[in-house]
Design a protein around this motif. Structure first.
Motif, PDB file in Angstrom:
ATOM      1  N   ILE A 139     -34.100  26.770  21.783  1.00 18.54           N
ATOM      2  CA  ILE A 139     -33.517  27.904  22.653  1.00 18.54           C
ATOM      3  C   ILE A 139     -33.029  28.826  21.626  1.00 18.54           C
ATOM      4  O   ILE A 139     -33.064  30.109  21.874  1.00 18.54           O
ATOM      5  CB  ILE A 139     -32.198  27.131  23.387  1.00 18.54           C
ATOM      6  CG1 ILE A 139     -32.497  26.088  24.182  1.00 18.54           C
ATOM      7  CG2 ILE A 139     -31.410  28.527  24.090  1.00 18.54           C
ATOM      8  CD1 ILE A 139     -33.570  26.672  25.377  1.00 18.54           C
ATOM      9  N   ASP A 140     -32.818  28.465  20.362  1.00 18.03           N
ATOM     10  CA  ASP A 140     -32.440  29.492  19.262  1.00 18.03           C
ATOM     11  C   ASP A 140     -33.448  30.688  19.002  1.00 18.03           C
ATOM     12  O   ASP A 140     -33.123  31.577  18.361  1.00 18.03           O
ATOM     13  CB  ASP A 140     -31.900  28.742  17.912  1.00 18.03           C
ATOM     14  CG  ASP A 140     -33.100  27.723  17.520  1.00 18.03           C
ATOM     15  OD1 ASP A 140     -33.532  26.999  18.417  1.00 18.03           O
ATOM     16  OD2 ASP A 140     -33.638  27.968  16.465  1.00 18.03           O
TER      17      ASP A 140
ATOM     18  N   PRO B 214     -33.163  34.748  21.063  1.00 18.11           N
ATOM     19  CA  PRO B 214     -32.897  35.916  20.505  1.00 18.11           C
ATOM     20  C   PRO B 214     -33.965  36.602  19.854  1.00 18.11           C
ATOM     21  O   PRO B 214     -33.916  37.797  19.658  1.00 18.11           O
ATOM     22  CB  PRO B 214     -31.289  35.801  19.936  1.00 18.11           C
ATOM     23  CG  PRO B 214     -30.957  34.393  20.513  1.00 18.11           C
ATOM     24  CD  PRO B 214     -32.237  33.494  20.875  1.00 18.11           C
ATOM     25  N   HIS B 215     -34.854  35.847  19.145  1.00 19.81           N
ATOM     26  CA  HIS B 215     -35.690  36.757  18.201  1.00 19.81           C
ATOM     27  C   HIS B 215     -36.843  37.072  18.709  1.00 19.81           C
ATOM     28  O   HIS B 215     -37.597  38.166  18.430  1.00 19.81           O
ATOM     29  CB  HIS B 215     -36.092  35.653  17.046  1.00 19.81           C
ATOM     30  CG  HIS B 215     -35.156  34.848  16.462  1.00 19.81           C
ATOM     31  ND1 HIS B 215     -34.696  35.803  15.293  1.00 19.81           N
ATOM     32  CD2 HIS B 215     -34.520  33.969  16.339  1.00 19.81           C
ATOM     33  CE1 HIS B 215     -33.823  34.939  14.619  1.00 19.81           C
ATOM     34  NE2 HIS B 215     -33.656  33.768  15.545  1.00 19.81           N
ATOM     35  N   VAL B 216     -37.347  36.650  20.232  1.00 18.57           N
ATOM     36  CA  VAL B 216     -38.442  37.114  20.788  1.00 18.57           C
ATOM     37  C   VAL B 216     -38.175  37.683  22.055  1.00 18.57           C
ATOM     38  O   VAL B 216     -39.066  38.620  22.494  1.00 18.57           O
ATOM     39  CB  VAL B 216     -39.497  35.932  21.266  1.00 18.57           C
ATOM     40  CG1 VAL B 216     -39.700  35.318  19.726  1.00 18.57           C
ATOM     41  CG2 VAL B 216     -38.573  34.879  22.192  1.00 18.57           C
TER      42      VAL B 216
ATOM     43  N   VAL C 258     -42.664  29.714  32.970  1.00 21.01           N
ATOM     44  CA  VAL C 258     -41.395  28.862  32.572  1.00 21.01           C
ATOM     45  C   VAL C 258     -41.783  28.831  31.183  1.00 21.01           C
ATOM     46  O   VAL C 258     -42.856  28.721  30.551  1.00 21.01           O
ATOM     47  CB  VAL C 258     -41.344  27.441  33.171  1.00 21.01           C
ATOM     48  CG1 VAL C 258     -42.737  26.788  33.252  1.00 21.01           C
ATOM     49  CG2 VAL C 258     -40.238  26.844  32.540  1.00 21.01           C
ATOM     50  N   LEU C 259     -40.791  29.077  30.290  1.00 23.85           N
ATOM     51  CA  LEU C 259     -40.835  28.804  28.845  1.00 23.85           C
ATOM     52  C   LEU C 259     -40.287  27.518  28.350  1.00 23.85           C
ATOM     53  O   LEU C 259     -39.077  27.224  28.737  1.00 23.85           O
ATOM     54  CB  LEU C 259     -40.059  30.019  28.224  1.00 23.85           C
ATOM     55  CG  LEU C 259     -40.156  31.471  28.733  1.00 23.85           C
ATOM     56  CD1 LEU C 259     -39.332  32.524  27.867  1.00 23.85           C
ATOM     57  CD2 LEU C 259     -41.776  31.888  28.845  1.00 23.85           C
ATOM     58  N   VAL C 260     -41.254  26.907  27.650  1.00 25.88           N
ATOM     59  CA  VAL C 260     -40.619  25.670  26.843  1.00 25.88           C
ATOM     60  C   VAL C 260     -41.087  25.615  25.738  1.00 25.88           C
ATOM     61  O   VAL C 260     -41.966  24.761  24.936  1.00 25.88           O
ATOM     62  CB  VAL C 260     -41.271  24.239  27.662  1.00 25.88           C
ATOM     63  CG1 VAL C 260     -40.432  23.016  27.354  1.00 25.88           C
ATOM     64  CG2 VAL C 260     -41.421  24.676  29.103  1.00 25.88           C
ATOM     65  N   PRO C 261     -40.229  26.289  24.698  1.00 28.19           N
ATOM     66  CA  PRO C 261     -40.586  26.407  23.189  1.00 28.19           C
ATOM     67  C   PRO C 261     -40.095  25.179  22.306  1.00 28.19           C
ATOM     68  O   PRO C 261     -39.413  25.382  21.213  1.00 28.19           O
ATOM     69  CB  PRO C 261     -39.827  27.649  22.771  1.00 28.19           C
ATOM     70  CG  PRO C 261     -38.715  27.895  23.649  1.00 28.19           C
ATOM     71  CD  PRO C 261     -39.065  27.102  25.010  1.00 28.19           C
TER      72      PRO C 261
ATOM     73  N   PHE D  81     -48.642  27.709  22.169  1.00 26.12           N
ATOM     74  CA  PHE D  81     -48.708  28.138  20.823  1.00 26.12           C
ATOM     75  C   PHE D  81     -48.019  27.100  19.880  1.00 26.12           C
ATOM     76  O   PHE D  81     -47.484  26.083  20.299  1.00 26.12           O
ATOM     77  CB  PHE D  81     -47.417  29.345  20.714  1.00 26.12           C
ATOM     78  CG  PHE D  81     -46.220  28.865  21.157  1.00 26.12           C
ATOM     79  CD1 PHE D  81     -45.791  28.959  22.563  1.00 26.12           C
ATOM     80  CD2 PHE D  81     -45.324  28.473  20.147  1.00 26.12           C
ATOM     81  CE1 PHE D  81     -44.448  28.709  22.885  1.00 26.12           C
ATOM     82  CE2 PHE D  81     -43.822  28.320  20.478  1.00 26.12           C
ATOM     83  CZ  PHE D  81     -43.281  28.312  21.721  1.00 26.12           C
ATOM     84  N   HIS D  82     -48.606  27.454  18.440  1.00 21.47           N
ATOM     85  CA  HIS D  82     -48.097  26.514  17.492  1.00 21.47           C
ATOM     86  C   HIS D  82     -47.939  27.394  16.156  1.00 21.47           C
ATOM     87  O   HIS D  82     -48.995  28.254  16.110  1.00 21.47           O
ATOM     88  CB  HIS D  82     -49.076  25.351  17.447  1.00 21.47           C
ATOM     89  CG  HIS D  82     -48.907  24.465  16.206  1.00 21.47           C
ATOM     90  ND1 HIS D  82     -48.220  23.372  16.340  1.00 21.47           N
ATOM     91  CD2 HIS D  82     -49.385  24.337  14.932  1.00 21.47           C
ATOM     92  CE1 HIS D  82     -48.134  22.647  15.284  1.00 21.47           C
ATOM     93  NE2 HIS D  82     -48.814  23.199  14.242  1.00 21.47           N
ATOM     94  N   PRO D  83     -47.131  27.055  15.399  1.00 22.34           N
ATOM     95  CA  PRO D  83     -46.233  25.955  15.417  1.00 22.34           C
ATOM     96  C   PRO D  83     -44.838  26.574  16.172  1.00 22.34           C
ATOM     97  O   PRO D  83     -44.970  27.919  16.715  1.00 22.34           O
ATOM     98  CB  PRO D  83     -45.677  25.936  13.843  1.00 22.34           C
ATOM     99  CG  PRO D  83     -45.876  27.116  13.499  1.00 22.34           C
ATOM    100  CD  PRO D  83     -46.960  27.884  14.011  1.00 22.34           C
ATOM    101  N   THR D  84     -43.860  25.813  16.492  1.00 24.06           N
ATOM    102  CA  THR D  84     -42.470  26.017  17.065  1.00 24.06           C
ATOM    103  C   THR D  84     -41.694  27.123  16.171  1.00 24.06           C
ATOM    104  O   THR D  84     -40.840  26.863  15.467  1.00 24.06           O
ATOM    105  CB  THR D  84     -41.653  25.217  17.546  1.00 24.06           C
ATOM    106  OG1 THR D  84     -42.462  24.242  18.362  1.00 24.06           O
ATOM    107  CG2 THR D  84     -40.475  25.539  18.343  1.00 24.06           C
ATOM    108  N   ASP D  85     -42.134  28.616  16.141  1.00 26.58           N
ATOM    109  CA  ASP D  85     -41.374  29.448  15.566  1.00 26.58           C
ATOM    110  C   ASP D  85     -41.395  30.689  16.227  1.00 26.58           C
ATOM    111  O   ASP D  85     -42.280  30.889  17.261  1.00 26.58           O
ATOM    112  CB  ASP D  85     -41.773  29.566  13.928  1.00 26.58           C
ATOM    113  CG  ASP D  85     -43.051  30.068  13.862  1.00 26.58           C
ATOM    114  OD1 ASP D  85     -43.783  30.494  14.661  1.00 26.58           O
ATOM    115  OD2 ASP D  85     -43.616  29.990  12.579  1.00 26.58           O
ATOM    116  N   ALA D  86     -40.532  31.690  15.930  1.00 26.76           N
ATOM    117  CA  ALA D  86     -40.200  32.962  16.452  1.00 26.76           C
ATOM    118  C   ALA D  86     -41.726  33.785  16.447  1.00 26.76           C
ATOM    119  O   ALA D  86     -41.987  34.538  17.532  1.00 26.76           O
ATOM    120  CB  ALA D  86     -39.278  33.739  15.720  1.00 26.76           C
ATOM    121  N   LEU D  87     -42.596  33.654  15.353  1.00 28.12           N
ATOM    122  CA  LEU D  87     -43.765  34.247  15.222  1.00 28.12           C
ATOM    123  C   LEU D  87     -44.703  34.024  16.369  1.00 28.12           C
ATOM    124  O   LEU D  87     -45.350  34.512  17.293  1.00 28.12           O
ATOM    125  CB  LEU D  87     -44.247  34.279  13.760  1.00 28.12           C
ATOM    126  CG  LEU D  87     -45.540  35.162  13.821  1.00 28.12           C
ATOM    127  CD1 LEU D  87     -45.553  36.506  13.931  1.00 28.12           C
ATOM    128  CD2 LEU D  87     -46.145  34.663  12.226  1.00 28.12           C
TER     129      LEU D  87
END
Ligand code: ADP
Ligand code: GLC
Length: 474
Positions: free
Chosen positions: A303-304, A307-309, A366-369, A419-425
């Motif tokens: 969830i953190d 705010p970045h995306v 639906v977003l599941v990051p 997507f991969h990895p789990t990061d903001a990029l």
């Protein structure tokens, strides 16, 4: 009937739920009945469940169960053959199943050892003329059940433990060994010892006849340090007895045909109407894809990263509604997004099942990051509702969503964005892909259709559990 199973768990829908564990424990009995297995579910009589006892029969008594008496009540409630362990000194208190306002209950080791103890006793002796062939424990709360069973002599009864989330391990100091009725001789690294203390989850992992987890990918991930959280070696050592069985979802409850404005893969007009209502209810006006998050707000769920995306997603035309609760810092972060983007982002802090249905019906995505996700249920609700899942390639998310790519689009099999990895990029790039896909109505409709046709019911999984029980008993 092929056999009988006793399920031992701390949560079960519709009686008590903090997460997907409850959905799974509540759905399994019916799913297994369809393939010839009878399952009873043993849960604790938390305060909110005590009214149920009036409609049930006291069938087993255990004096001196970790500081007071315990009584097991039996009855068929809401279509489930339920066994409820009443032990007021352990469970009759205000607060959640695992803690109150001050944090975790101090006596959680005793509380869930008691549940497990009674589970093992029922497995050995039977209850009211009913005797299980298999004891099936869930997570750390049921972890001591296979251990007690093994230490006391399992006879013909087989045991299974399912890992729903390795992050919770049921740690206790070794000074509790005697109080928890664990044999001192088992306190060694191949047995109960865990970093100098005890872990009820490890106890189950080393003693159960079989280990399952809730997706094939998570089963493999659990044997690696990035995901095993200290237990990777324990699980890897038993790899020949580990399997991943995906969860299903209850397709009667999660059904677009049963929503306020019904729709189906053949008649999608209702979804557009549901979207309009959802936007109106939240005061949103979203030209691009309307995304939702329905989740515990924790580090696990990524969830953190929002705010970045989200600002770029909003600039590209997107919108977002978040429903969830959890970590106060994450609650504040998503609230901040709503403040910064009025008319495009809305947030509801809390737990609201009815609203979650409305959101899945009306949203586009639906977003599941998640950083890790043993199975995950919301991406499957998304598939069912043509609410395109945007997921991190981990655990059950990787096993249930087929990401868009030129190849999967050409083959007509894509069901979401992965997507991969789990990061903001990577997450940001996935949202860009989502916006592009949404901008191509023919492709979008195709992906929605693929998603809605993807089977997410319990049939396959129930058959897999049944086959496992059958193999263990053969
Ligand atoms: P986890 O068990 O790790 O929380 P899952 O995806 O397996 O994740 O299950 C979560 C379940 O809880 C789903 O049924 C989801 O819809 C539900 N849920 C989570 N948060 C909320 C909320 N705030 N309101 C309604 N339902 C929620
Ligand atoms: C756990 C996991 C989730 C899984 C659920 C049910 O809570 O976090 O991924 O879907 O258990 O198995």
């Amino acid at each position: 009937m092929k056999g009988r199973v006793l399920s031992v768990a701390s949560e079960c829908v519709p009686f008590v739920k903090t997460g997907g564990l409850a959905d799974v424990v509540g759905a399994l009995p019916q799913a297994l009945a369809a393939v010839g297995w009878e399952m009873k579910v043993l849960i604790p009589a938390y305060r909110a469940l005590r009214p149920l006892l009036e409609k049930m029969d006291a069938v087993l008594h255990e004096p001196g169960l970790f500081g007071g008496d315990g009584t097991v009540y039996a009855g068929r409630v809401e279509g489930i053959d339920l066994l409820v362990l009443d032990a007021p000194h352990l469970y009759d208190r205000d607060g959640g199943p695992y803690g109150g306002p001050g944090g975790d209950w101090w006596d959680n080791p005793q509380r869930f050892a008691a549940l497990s103890w009674m589970g093992a006793r029922i497995a050995r002796e039977g209850i009211a003329g009913w005797r299980p062939d298999v004891l099936h424990a869930h997570d750390w709360q049921g972890g001591f059940a296979p251990a007690y069973l093994a230490y006391q002599g399992a006879g013909a009864v087989k045991s299974v433990i399912t890992v729903h989330n390795i992050a919770f391990q049921g740690w206790a100091p070794s000074s509790l060994m005697t109080e928890l009725r664990l044999p001192a001789a088992q306190f060694h690294p191949a047995g109960l010892e865990y970093y100098g203390g005890l872990s009820s989850l490890k106890a189950g992992l080393v003693t159960a006849d079989w280990i399952t987890t809730v997706s094939p990918t998570y089963a493999a991930e659990l044997m690696r340090p990035e995901f095993g959280m200290g237990l990777q070696g324990v699980i890897a050592a038993r790899s020949a007895r580990v399997s991943g069985i995906l969860n299903g979802v209850d397709t009667a409850i999660w059904s677009p045909e049963a929503e306020a404005v019904p729709f189906s893969v053949k008649a999608m007009a209702g979804k557009a109407e549901a979207r309009a209502t959802l936007c109106a209810d939240f005061g949103l006006d979203v030209p691009g894809p309307l995304a939702i998050v329905v989740s515990r707000l924790t580090d696990q769920k990524g969830i953190d990263l929002l705010p970045h995306v989200v600002p770029e997603f909003i600039a590209a035309g997107g919108g977002l509604i978040v429903l969830g609760s959890g970590d106060p810092a994450l609650e504040a972060a998503v609230r901040g997004l709503a403040d910064d983007h009025p008319g495009r982002v809305a947030v509801r802090i809390g737990y609201n099942e009815a609203l979650s249905h409305q959101m899945f019906a009306g949203a586009d995505a639906v977003l599941v990051p998640s950083r890790f996700e043993p199975c995950g249920l919301t991406q499957m609700y998304g598939l069912r509702y043509g609410t395109v899942p945007v997921v991190a390639a981990t655990g059950g998310l990787a096993d249930t969503v087929i990401g868009v790519s030129p190849a999967t689009l050409a083959a007509g099999v894509a069901t979401g964005v992965v997507f991969h990895p789990t990061d903001a990029l990577a997450f940001g790039q996935a949202l860009t892909k989502l916006v592009e896909l949404y901008g191509q109505p023919k492709l979008w409709a195709q992906v929605q259709k693929n998603a809605m046709m993807h089977p997410v019911g319990w049939e396959t999984s129930a058959a897999a559990y049944a086959a496992l029980y059958g193999r263990l008993l053969a």
